[in-house]
Design a protein around this motif. Structure first.
Motif, PDB file in Angstrom:
ATOM      1  N   LEU A   1       5.609   4.869   2.969  1.00 33.00           N
ATOM      2  CA  LEU A   1       5.299   6.254   3.350  1.00 33.00           C
ATOM      3  C   LEU A   1       6.304   7.181   2.680  1.00 33.00           C
ATOM      4  CD1 LEU A   1       5.054   4.251   6.115  1.00 33.00           C
ATOM      5  CD2 LEU A   1       3.744   6.255   6.822  1.00 33.00           C
ATOM      6  N   ARG A   2       5.784   8.101   1.887  1.00 36.55           N
ATOM      7  CA  ARG A   2       6.658   8.944   1.063  1.00 36.55           C
ATOM      8  C   ARG A   2       6.539  10.433   1.374  1.00 36.55           C
ATOM      9  NH1 ARG A   2       5.283   6.112  -4.797  1.00 36.55           N
ATOM     10  NH2 ARG A   2       6.784   4.404  -4.604  1.00 36.55           N
ATOM     11  N   GLY A   3       5.860  10.753   2.437  1.00 39.51           N
ATOM     12  CA  GLY A   3       5.548  12.163   2.676  1.00 39.51           C
ATOM     13  C   GLY A   3       6.596  12.909   3.471  1.00 39.51           C
TER      14      GLY A   3
ATOM     15  N   MET B   1       0.847  -1.177   0.000  1.00 38.45           N
ATOM     16  CA  MET B   1       0.000   0.000   0.000  1.00 38.45           C
ATOM     17  C   MET B   1       0.887   1.232   0.000  1.00 38.45           C
ATOM     18  SD  MET B   1      -3.110   1.181   0.279  1.00 38.45           S
ATOM     19  CE  MET B   1      -3.418   2.939   0.235  1.00 38.45           C
ATOM     20  N   VAL B   2       0.700   2.095  -0.985  1.00 41.13           N
ATOM     21  CA  VAL B   2       1.562   3.264  -1.122  1.00 41.13           C
ATOM     22  C   VAL B   2       0.846   4.516  -0.623  1.00 41.13           C
ATOM     23  CG1 VAL B   2       2.808   4.725  -2.748  1.00 41.13           C
ATOM     24  CG2 VAL B   2       2.766   2.242  -3.081  1.00 41.13           C
ATOM     25  N   GLY B   3       1.463   5.197   0.345  1.00 38.41           N
ATOM     26  CA  GLY B   3       0.961   6.477   0.834  1.00 38.41           C
ATOM     27  C   GLY B   3       1.869   7.580   0.324  1.00 38.41           C
ATOM     28  N   ASN B   4       1.481   8.176  -0.790  1.00 40.08           N
ATOM     29  CA  ASN B   4       2.367   9.136  -1.458  1.00 40.08           C
ATOM     30  C   ASN B   4       2.698  10.347  -0.599  1.00 40.08           C
ATOM     31  OD1 ASN B   4       2.876   8.222  -4.343  1.00 40.08           O
ATOM     32  ND2 ASN B   4       0.664   7.926  -4.174  1.00 40.08           N
ATOM     33  N   LEU B   5       1.745  10.764   0.227  1.00 39.72           N
ATOM     34  CA  LEU B   5       1.960  11.948   1.062  1.00 39.72           C
ATOM     35  C   LEU B   5       2.126  11.581   2.527  1.00 39.72           C
ATOM     36  CD1 LEU B   5      -0.855  14.229  -0.448  1.00 39.72           C
ATOM     37  CD2 LEU B   5       1.550  14.074  -1.145  1.00 39.72           C
ATOM     38  N   ALA B   6       2.031  10.301   2.850  1.00 37.46           N
ATOM     39  CA  ALA B   6       2.017   9.872   4.256  1.00 37.46           C
ATOM     40  C   ALA B   6       3.319  10.260   4.947  1.00 37.46           C
ATOM     41  CB  ALA B   6       1.798   8.362   4.331  1.00 37.46           C
ATOM     42  N   THR B   7       3.181  10.932   6.065  1.00 37.03           N
ATOM     43  CA  THR B   7       4.340  11.462   6.765  1.00 37.03           C
ATOM     44  C   THR B   7       5.279  10.351   7.230  1.00 37.03           C
ATOM     45  OG1 THR B   7       5.078  12.842   8.597  1.00 37.03           O
ATOM     46  CG2 THR B   7       3.156  11.488   9.002  1.00 37.03           C
ATOM     47  N   THR B   8       6.565  10.643   7.199  1.00 33.61           N
ATOM     48  CA  THR B   8       7.568   9.688   7.672  1.00 33.61           C
ATOM     49  C   THR B   8       8.011  10.020   9.094  1.00 33.61           C
ATOM     50  OG1 THR B   8       9.237  11.071   6.614  1.00 33.61           O
ATOM     51  CG2 THR B   8       8.448   9.176   5.365  1.00 33.61           C
ATOM     52  N   THR B   9       7.362  11.014   9.700  1.00 32.91           N
ATOM     53  CA  THR B   9       7.718  11.415  11.065  1.00 32.91           C
ATOM     54  C   THR B   9       6.504  11.245  11.981  1.00 32.91           C
ATOM     55  OG1 THR B   9       7.061  13.709  10.667  1.00 32.91           O
ATOM     56  CG2 THR B   9       9.353  13.137  10.206  1.00 32.91           C
ATOM     57  N   PRO B  10       6.755  11.132  13.293  1.00 35.91           N
ATOM     58  CA  PRO B  10       5.629  10.881  14.214  1.00 35.91           C
ATOM     59  C   PRO B  10       4.929  12.148  14.686  1.00 35.91           C
ATOM     60  CG  PRO B  10       7.691  10.774  15.413  1.00 35.91           C
ATOM     61  CD  PRO B  10       8.057  11.068  13.977  1.00 35.91           C
ATOM     62  N   ASP B  11       5.266  13.286  14.114  1.00 33.87           N
ATOM     63  CA  ASP B  11       4.744  14.542  14.665  1.00 33.87           C
ATOM     64  C   ASP B  11       3.417  14.958  14.037  1.00 33.87           C
ATOM     65  OD1 ASP B  11       5.833  15.025  12.237  1.00 33.87           O
ATOM     66  OD2 ASP B  11       7.009  16.780  12.830  1.00 33.87           O
ATOM     67  N   PHE B  12       2.510  14.002  13.895  1.00 33.57           N
ATOM     68  CA  PHE B  12       1.160  14.361  13.457  1.00 33.57           C
ATOM     69  C   PHE B  12       0.215  14.245  14.644  1.00 33.57           C
ATOM     70  CE2 PHE B  12       1.688   9.824  12.608  1.00 33.57           C
ATOM     71  CZ  PHE B  12       0.525   9.265  13.091  1.00 33.57           C
ATOM     72  N   SER B  13      -0.958  14.841  14.492  1.00 33.02           N
ATOM     73  CA  SER B  13      -1.900  14.899  15.606  1.00 33.02           C
ATOM     74  C   SER B  13      -2.963  13.815  15.486  1.00 33.02           C
ATOM     75  CB  SER B  13      -2.578  16.277  15.620  1.00 33.02           C
ATOM     76  OG  SER B  13      -3.730  16.231  16.446  1.00 33.02           O
ATOM     77  N   LEU B  14      -3.152  13.053  16.553  1.00 31.71           N
ATOM     78  CA  LEU B  14      -4.217  12.045  16.565  1.00 31.71           C
ATOM     79  C   LEU B  14      -5.590  12.706  16.616  1.00 31.71           C
ATOM     80  CD1 LEU B  14      -2.653   9.406  19.000  1.00 31.71           C
ATOM     81  CD2 LEU B  14      -2.811   9.285  16.512  1.00 31.71           C
TER      82      LEU B  14
END
Lengths: 204, 204
Positions: free
Chosen positions: A51-53, A1-14
């Motif tokens: 994850l490529r974002g 499954m390819v996430g073209n914009l999916a962040t590669t860092t954990p600093d997103f908000s749940l």
């Protein structure tokens, strides 16, 4: 499954997964579809998220055999991915929580295609219901952006079969539900909807 | 769709939907499965949620024809339900946001069964692939608790057909994906996976 914009860092908000993570919510729903049964987890499934974002791509591997702490809701799944992304991603796999591993790498770096047939889910594919799908096959799906020409060249090089799940354009997580159901039916070929084991539906 | 524990009040937390709402997350995923396409909403779908988790039951109606603000993620959908639950529920429908209505009432109070065939998703049903499913039919699904004997008596009185989606026990939202796909295929009968319209899969 390819996430073209999916962040590669954990600093997103749940509290705002779609708005802050490069649509990791899409990957969370795909994980639910790939693994979650009414009374357990599909232990024979392996999922690889690309994850490529941001910066170098990362790959997260979810291994059904020893996956734990997976709940059906998006937020809990996103929290598991957040944990994996907080680890240093190297060229070898690093274990995060049970059954979840992370490393640096993109689609081209995956070695999973060596085993069985590769299937690429795309609009103009052949109907998956009519195909001799291999249970040890690998199914490649894009997100809302889809796969690039370079990705498609990789898949063409692998001799990937292009398959479709039906007449309407569906989200990746819905495609996974349909493929799992088709494979389930082939495990129990004596009856169109199975029949050699207890059947339950519609509950969670 | 019956939510046996689903709260009838808006005082649940969007930061912990499964833990504070009586599993409204299950209903949110069912809404996604019922309505969300890659490039739009299924305008010909109506969903009725029965919420029984506190005081008198409430029913929320989502009408695809004029549904707005629906995103695929659970949290946004839960926020829409929260808004609907904040309204006073009377015996007549009250509009919340576009395409979402709420009223007091339980399964027995629904008048939707008068139109077409009623289907009840249950473990021992006939395979939905082999059935002459009516597009104007009503599909009844339980949550993780399932339907009560009283519910089943109502459905039996309606002559509901008991159907199953496959050999494995699946969550309600996955069942809905499978039923929608089956109905999609019957709309385009010239090809097993459609073929008279552009087909796209695997994107979101």
């Amino acid at each position: 499954m390819v996430g073209n914009l999916a962040t590669t860092t954990p600093d997103f908000s749940l509290e705002d997964i779609p708005g802050t993570s490069g649509r990791i919510d899409i990957l969370c729903r795909c994980i639910n579809s790939a693994f979650v049964l009414s009374h357990g987890i599909r232990r024979d499934v392996d999922a690889y998220l690309i994850l490529r974002g941001g910066g170098a791509a990362k790959t997260i591997h979810l291994r059904g055999r020893d996956l734990r702490h997976l709940n059906p809701d998006e937020r809990t799944t996103a929290a598991l991915l957040k944990k994996a992304l907080a680890l240093e991603a190297e060229s070898r796999w690093t274990k995060s929580t049970p059954g979840i591993f992370v490393r640096a790498g993109d689609l081209a770096d995956l070695s999973i295609f060596r085993g069985g047939t590769t299937y690429y889910l795309r609009e103009d594919g052949s109907d998956h219901r009519g195909l001799p799908l291999a249970r040890d096959g690998t199914f490649v799906l894009g997100d809302h952006i889809g796969l690039s020409e370079a990705d498609e060249a990789i898949l063409a090089g692998l001799g990937a079969e292009i398959v479709s799940v039906g007449p309407k354009s569906l989200h990746a997580d819905h495609c996974i539900v349909l493929i799992n159901n088709e494979l389930d039916r082939r495990e129990v070929p004596s009856h169109p909807a199975g029949g050699r084991e207890r059947r339950t539906n519609g509950d969670e």
